[in-house]
Design an enzyme around this catalytic site. Structure first.
Site, PDB file in Angstrom:
ATOM      1  N   HIS A   1       0.878  -1.140  -0.021  1.00 23.97           N
ATOM      2  CA  HIS A   1       0.055  -0.119   0.081  1.00 23.97           C
ATOM      3  C   HIS A   1       0.776   1.296   0.143  1.00 23.97           C
ATOM      4  O   HIS A   1       0.719   2.009  -0.821  1.00 23.97           O
ATOM      5  CB  HIS A   1      -0.969   0.013   1.401  1.00 23.97           C
ATOM      6  N   GLU A   2       1.911   1.425   0.948  1.00 26.95           N
ATOM      7  CA  GLU A   2       2.587   2.411   1.123  1.00 26.95           C
ATOM      8  C   GLU A   2       3.616   2.600  -0.261  1.00 26.95           C
ATOM      9  O   GLU A   2       3.604   3.896  -0.510  1.00 26.95           O
ATOM     10  CB  GLU A   2       3.465   2.577   2.117  1.00 26.95           C
TER      11      GLU A   2
ATOM     12  N   HIS B   1       1.803   4.687  -2.607  1.00 29.47           N
ATOM     13  CA  HIS B   1       1.849   6.042  -2.447  1.00 29.47           C
ATOM     14  C   HIS B   1       3.475   6.548  -2.745  1.00 29.47           C
ATOM     15  O   HIS B   1       3.332   7.598  -3.411  1.00 29.47           O
ATOM     16  CB  HIS B   1       1.666   6.376  -0.983  1.00 29.47           C
TER      17      HIS B   1
END
Ligand code: ZN
Length: 726
Positions: free
Chosen positions: A518-519, A522
């Protein structure tokens, strides 16, 4: 709210699985800068194109903060002095845009040391610098929600300078736009000034400021009340059967040896998930129920009135600024745009999930009947029986699953997936200046043109004093200067992985693997942005949109093909994770997801109603909504969910729906474009160029519709839950 602001060991590779990893390691070749200035502490010298300062001393941080404030004043003065009949893009907008692009990495240089805290002095100085910069910006900040786990610095240009507002407005009135993106930029400047009340009379503007201060104070008070709650319940060991001995050991005891269970979430979650008693079933329900009731009525008296006042003030605040209610004010900046759209969205999802949620509830009721006899099923039974069914249905030992995720292997695998999918190449910068020896720095290049796209720092290991959560911090935003030079983005990923101890490699829990993916979503979102204005860069996009890329990429953790690329048994990484484990992880992802979503939707609807209507009886509203949304399950008697629901009080007011919103569109993109080609670079490049690159420079709905070739839909989201149902 104002403070919303986020090994290098060589693995022995053998066998087939290792080939992929070795290939990745070749791709992540060491990248040494040749022109290192001896003894210099300024990383910007080494990282070409980055003006982020990563290891300033305590004194340097404070000095830089002063410089930022005076530079900002200097540019604003110059811009404001342009006569209204002489305003142009070049003499008003361009200097403001460049100030924003150049000041942001400097602000972050002052603020981020607080998160990675390497010395007390630096940490204190960083907090002090943040206060200094804040004080300068305070009167000028919009009350913005932050929906993501990164530190969002203040909006650099939102100022209380009416003189600056007047010249910007004069440029907007000329109607001469340099480009569509410039038009969007100017309009967003005007909108932000006006959301601060600069188009109002002085007395109204002062009233806006007064209301904003009161709102900030009340929302903090709501959270403070919850944090200060010291209630505890007393239970005998027999009352707490099912809870592990180490949990009982961690509890304080009263004088008579009775255990004290507090209402902190880790105590409550443990009791609600685990508390059972094979011989005294009636008593079991009692413990869970007592804890659930006490938890659900925290701060009942005081926080209900705080929330009522808060909502009233928010409506007043929004009306002064020309909106019909607070939800209209909050949603104006978001993809959803209006309350009616949010209600329509939530109701559509809720209705689509009703059949599945009913089947899930039936399954839980059946099990309760078997284990506890003919007792009514209540909301306090939900977590316990979800866990029980999961235990019975899934042969998943998360301790064993963890053995397949050594941190270095996972990182290499994630790098491979992201590089292959998005046509990128990562190179480690081995001699970059960093703030701790654990920190690694990578350059990111476009695979075909070899152009440098940006940098990211990885600071992933646990350290005392470091920020306790996983997040991505934008350190420098991409932008195009008036001379045509491109400023490249820089990101920082912070997490809390336990470092290797000799003989015990760091192993990631599966949830940490998903978090990492997920990160990294980003990070790539930040790096691949190609907007011309820093304001539209990577993570500074519509808050309803910002989570979509990261949520989309979580899907790769649930497909056998990609899961195998990022895993291997730690003692012999050529032993791949078993297919059955992959399948179970995927099925478990959506187990009881319809019921869980219904519960989340209940809170989202509550949040949306109170922020879009006046004089709502918040206690009655919850009582009314609960059985309606939760398939007839009544609200637990004696509780006041509205008194202990901080998301609605602070940070996500009128925007609680946003998490589901972005998950729905992420599911649509995955099913439509990636499910059948997890490493399809052609589609990955389309996503990079058409979704990540424009970032905030276009309307998100336009970006999604262009990429999908149709309007986004909720169907894939609903189908994915139904396909994996138990
Ligand atoms: Zn996120």
């Amino acid at each position: 709210m104002s403070k919303q602001k986020r090994e290098r060991n060589v693995l022995a590779f053998t066998g087939a699985t290792a080939l992929a990893v070795i290939a990745v390691n070749f791709a992540i070749t060491a990248f040494k800068r040749r022109h290192k200035k001896k003894g210099s502490l300024d990383a910007s010298i080494y990282l070409q194109g980055s003006i982020v300062r990563v290891n300033l001393s305590a004194a340097e941080i404070l000095k830089l903060a002063d410089k930022i404030v005076s530079k900002s004043k200097e540019v604003h003065d110059a811009v404001a002095s342009v006569p209204l009949d002489k305003v142009t893009f070049m003499n008003v907008i361009s200097p403001l845009a460049e100030l924003e692009a150049q000041q942001f990495p400097l602000v972050q240089s002052c603020v981020f040391p607080k998160l990675v805290c390497t010395s007390d002095d630096v940490c204190k100085s960083s907090a002090e610098a943040e206060r200094k910069i804040d004080a300068h910006m305070l009167s000028c900040r919009i009350n913005n929600n932050d929906t993501v786990r990164y530190v969002d610095s203040m909006s650099m240009l939102i100022s209380n300078r009416e003189d600056v507002y007047r010249v910007v407005k004069a440029v907007a009135a000329t109607g001469e736009w340099v480009s569509p993106e410039a038009k969007r930029y100017i309009q967003s400047l005007v909108r932000d000034f006006e959301r601060s009340g600069l188009n109002l009379t002085i007395s109204k503007r002062e009233e806006v400021q007064r209301l904003r201060d009161q709102i900030d104070e009340l929302s903090l008070q709501y959270v403070r009340n919850l944090n200060d709650d010291k209630t505890f319940l007393l239970f005998s060991e027999a009352d707490l059967l099912g809870l592990p001995p180490e949990f009982l050991k961690s509890l304080d005891k009263a004088e008579n040896g009775i255990f004290k269970v507090t209402l902190k979430s880790h105590h409550v979650a443990a009791v609600l998930e685990l508390c059972k008693c094979a011989f005294e079933p009636l008593k079991v329900g009692r413990t869970r129920r007592l804890v659930a009731v006490a938890y659900g009525k925290r701060c009942g008296g005081i926080n209900l009135s705080v929330l009522e006042s808060l909502v009233e003030l928010r409506h007043k605040f929004a009306r002064l600024l020309g909106y019909s209610n607070y939800a209209d004010y909050a949603l104006d900046l978001r993809m959803a745009k209006s309350s009616s759209k949010v209600f329509e969205f939530l109701e559509e999802i809720s209705a689509s999930l009703t059949d599945l949620a009913s089947r899930e509830l039936l399954m839980l009721k059946d099990l309760k009947r078997k284990e506890e006899g003919e007792l009514p099923f209540g909301i306090e039974d939900l977590l316990y029986y979800v866990r029980r069914v999961e235990e019975l249905q899934f042969d998943l030992d998360f301790g064993a699953v963890k053995q397949y995720f050594p941190v270095n292997l996972v990182l290499s695998g994630i790098f491979k997936v992201f590089q292959d999918l998005f046509g990128l190449r990562f190179e480690e910068v081995l001699d970059a200046v960093v703030w701790h020896s654990d920190v690694r720095v990578f350059s990111v290049f476009d695979l075909s043109s070899n152009d440098l796209l940006g940098y990211f720092y990885l600071d992933i290991y646990k350290r005392e004093g470091k920020y306790a959560h996983t997040c991505v911090v934008a350190l420098q935003n991409g932008a195009l200067s008036s001379t045509g030079a491109r400023q490249i983005p820089v990101a920082l990923l912070i997490s809390q992985i336990q470092k290797d101890i000799v003989g015990h490699p760091s192993l990631l829990r599966f949830s940490e693997v998903v978090n990492f993916f997920h990160e990294f979503g980003h990070v790539v979102q930040q790096i691949c942005n190609r907007a011309s204005f820093a304001r539209f860069s990577g993570l500074r996009v519509d808050p309803d949109f910002v989570e979509i890329p990261a949520q989309l990429l979580e899907n790769w953790c649930y497909e056998s093909f990609s899961l195998k690329l990022i895993s291997g048994f730690h003692q012999d990484i050529t032993t791949p994770i078993k297919d059955e484990i992959c399948k179970s992880l995927k099925r478990r992802r959506y187990a009881f997801s319809a019921l869980k979503l219904k519960q989340e939707i209940l809170y989202c609807i509550f949040d949306q109603i109170i922020h879009s209507a006046d004089n709502v009886d918040i206690v009655e509203l919850f009582k009314h909504l609960h059985p309606k949304v939760m398939l007839g399950l009544p609200m637990l008697e004696g509780t006041n969910p509205a008194s202990c629901f901080p998301r609605s009080a602070i940070g996500f007011e009128s925007a609680c729906y946003s998490r589901i919103w972005s998950e729905v569109f992420a599911a649509d993109i995955f099913a439509c474009k990636f499910r059948d080609g997890l490493l399809n670079q052609r589609v990955g490049m389309q996503f990079r160029n058409n979704v990540l690159a424009p970032g905030g420079s276009k309307e998100p709905i336009e970006i999604l519709s262009d990429f999908l070739g149709r309007e986004p839909s909720i169907q894939a989201f609903v189908d994915s839950r139904a396909e994996c149902s138990l």
